[in-house]
Design an enzyme around this catalytic site. Sequence first.
Site, PDB file in Angstrom:
ATOM      1  N   SER A   1      -2.698  -7.831   2.419  1.00  0.00           N
ATOM      2  CA  SER A   1      -3.076  -7.846   3.843  1.00  0.00           C
ATOM      3  C   SER A   1      -3.470  -9.252   4.258  1.00  0.00           C
ATOM      4  CB  SER A   1      -4.235  -6.879   4.096  1.00  0.00           C
ATOM      5  OG  SER A   1      -3.842  -5.561   3.822  1.00  0.00           O
TER       6      SER A   1
ATOM      7  N   LYS B   1     -16.977  -7.288   4.594  1.00  0.00           N
ATOM      8  CA  LYS B   1     -15.763  -8.088   4.781  1.00  0.00           C
ATOM      9  C   LYS B   1     -15.553  -8.412   6.253  1.00  0.00           C
ATOM     10  CE  LYS B   1     -12.107  -7.459   2.129  1.00  0.00           C
ATOM     11  NZ  LYS B   1     -10.922  -6.816   1.558  1.00  0.00           N
TER      12      LYS B   1
ATOM     13  N   HIS C   1       0.840  -1.204   0.000  1.00  0.00           N
ATOM     14  CA  HIS C   1       0.000   0.000   0.000  1.00  0.00           C
ATOM     15  C   HIS C   1       0.877   1.258   0.000  1.00  0.00           C
ATOM     16  CE1 HIS C   1      -3.079  -2.665   2.275  1.00  0.00           C
ATOM     17  NE2 HIS C   1      -3.551  -2.486   1.054  1.00  0.00           N
TER      18      HIS C   1
ATOM     19  N   ARG D   1      -1.861  -6.432  -8.635  1.00  0.00           N
ATOM     20  CA  ARG D   1      -0.747  -7.387  -8.533  1.00  0.00           C
ATOM     21  C   ARG D   1      -0.875  -8.495  -9.569  1.00  0.00           C
ATOM     22  NH1 ARG D   1      -2.562  -7.779  -2.506  1.00  0.00           N
ATOM     23  NH2 ARG D   1      -4.350  -8.042  -3.862  1.00  0.00           N
TER      24      ARG D   1
HETATM   25  O1  PNS Z   1      -8.804  -3.035   0.106  1.00  0.00           O
HETATM   26  P1  PNS Z   1     -10.120  -3.491  -0.441  1.00  0.00           P
HETATM   27  O2  PNS Z   1     -10.827  -4.372   0.556  1.00  0.00           O
HETATM   28  O3  PNS Z   1     -10.001  -4.141  -1.793  1.00  0.00           O
HETATM   29  O4  PNS Z   1     -11.010  -2.156  -0.616  1.00  0.00           O
HETATM   30  C1  PNS Z   1     -12.347  -2.237  -1.106  1.00  0.00           C
HETATM   31  C2  PNS Z   1     -13.051  -0.875  -0.953  1.00  0.00           C
HETATM   32  C3  PNS Z   1     -13.155  -0.511   0.533  1.00  0.00           C
HETATM   33  C4  PNS Z   1     -12.277   0.187  -1.692  1.00  0.00           C
HETATM   34  C5  PNS Z   1     -14.463  -1.020  -1.597  1.00  0.00           C
HETATM   35  O5  PNS Z   1     -15.081  -2.163  -1.075  1.00  0.00           O
HETATM   36  C6  PNS Z   1     -15.370   0.186  -1.364  1.00  0.00           C
HETATM   37  O6  PNS Z   1     -15.078   1.287  -1.754  1.00  0.00           O
HETATM   38  N1  PNS Z   1     -16.498  -0.039  -0.691  1.00  0.00           N
HETATM   39  C7  PNS Z   1     -17.472   1.005  -0.417  1.00  0.00           C
HETATM   40  C8  PNS Z   1     -18.793   0.720  -1.173  1.00  0.00           C
HETATM   41  C9  PNS Z   1     -18.626   1.002  -2.662  1.00  0.00           C
HETATM   42  O7  PNS Z   1     -18.531   2.131  -3.076  1.00  0.00           O
HETATM   43  N2  PNS Z   1     -18.539  -0.072  -3.481  1.00  0.00           N
HETATM   44  C10 PNS Z   1     -18.236   0.015  -4.919  1.00  0.00           C
HETATM   45  C11 PNS Z   1     -19.434   0.063  -5.822  1.00  0.00           C
HETATM   46  S1  PNS Z   1     -20.596  -1.219  -5.558  1.00  0.00           S
END
Ligand code: PNS
Length: 163
Positions: free
Chosen positions: A132, A43, A19, A94
């Site tokens: 992570s 999650k 990150h 990745r």
């Molecule tokens: O590190 P991650 O878990 O891949 O991050 C995912 C994250 C938090 C960026 C994503 O799940 C998110 O933005 N969630 C908020 C809800 C949202 O806007 N979802 C996308 C459109 S459905």
Amino acid sequence: MIQRLAIYPGSFDPVTKGHLDIVVRTSKLANHVIVAIGKAHDKRLLFSLEERVALLTSEIEGLKLPSVSVAAYDGLLVDYARTVGASILVRGLRTIADFEREKTMSALNHALDPTLETIFLPASEDTRLISSSAVKELVRYGKTLGFVSDAVAQALFKKLEVG
Ligand code: PNS
């Protein structure tokens, strides 16, 4: 000069050196970067939002980049982006599997708000194995492979009661 505000969103559960690599590289592309922690209801997370914010804030402070800040958001990412006036979302890639998932996510976000563009940054060679989830798995067996800082490693060992 065009002012570009980028958001680098994620769960950061916990923040890794992968990150941080993306943060440093994004800081060269935008005037300001908000590293934004999503509450991510869907999650199973190890660290609370407060703990994730504290770890990320400390790691970002260590980078000493004045144009990078940390924030948390709840709800849709596009709504948060509109609230702060961001025009760019940044995600690291990745693997091809990452790309498939992220392509769908960026298309959804673009459908929700066509003014937002997602930029993908390929993981650098020395961080491409870092995630992570891999770190959480490794720490259960007493290892980190240097994927996180010492402070984050300590927080993980404490949380998982290892060692
Ligand atoms: O590190 P991650 O878990 O891949 O991050 C995912 C994250 C938090 C960026 C994503 O799940 C998110 O933005 N969630 C908020 C809800 C949202 O806007 N979802 C996308 C459109 S459905």
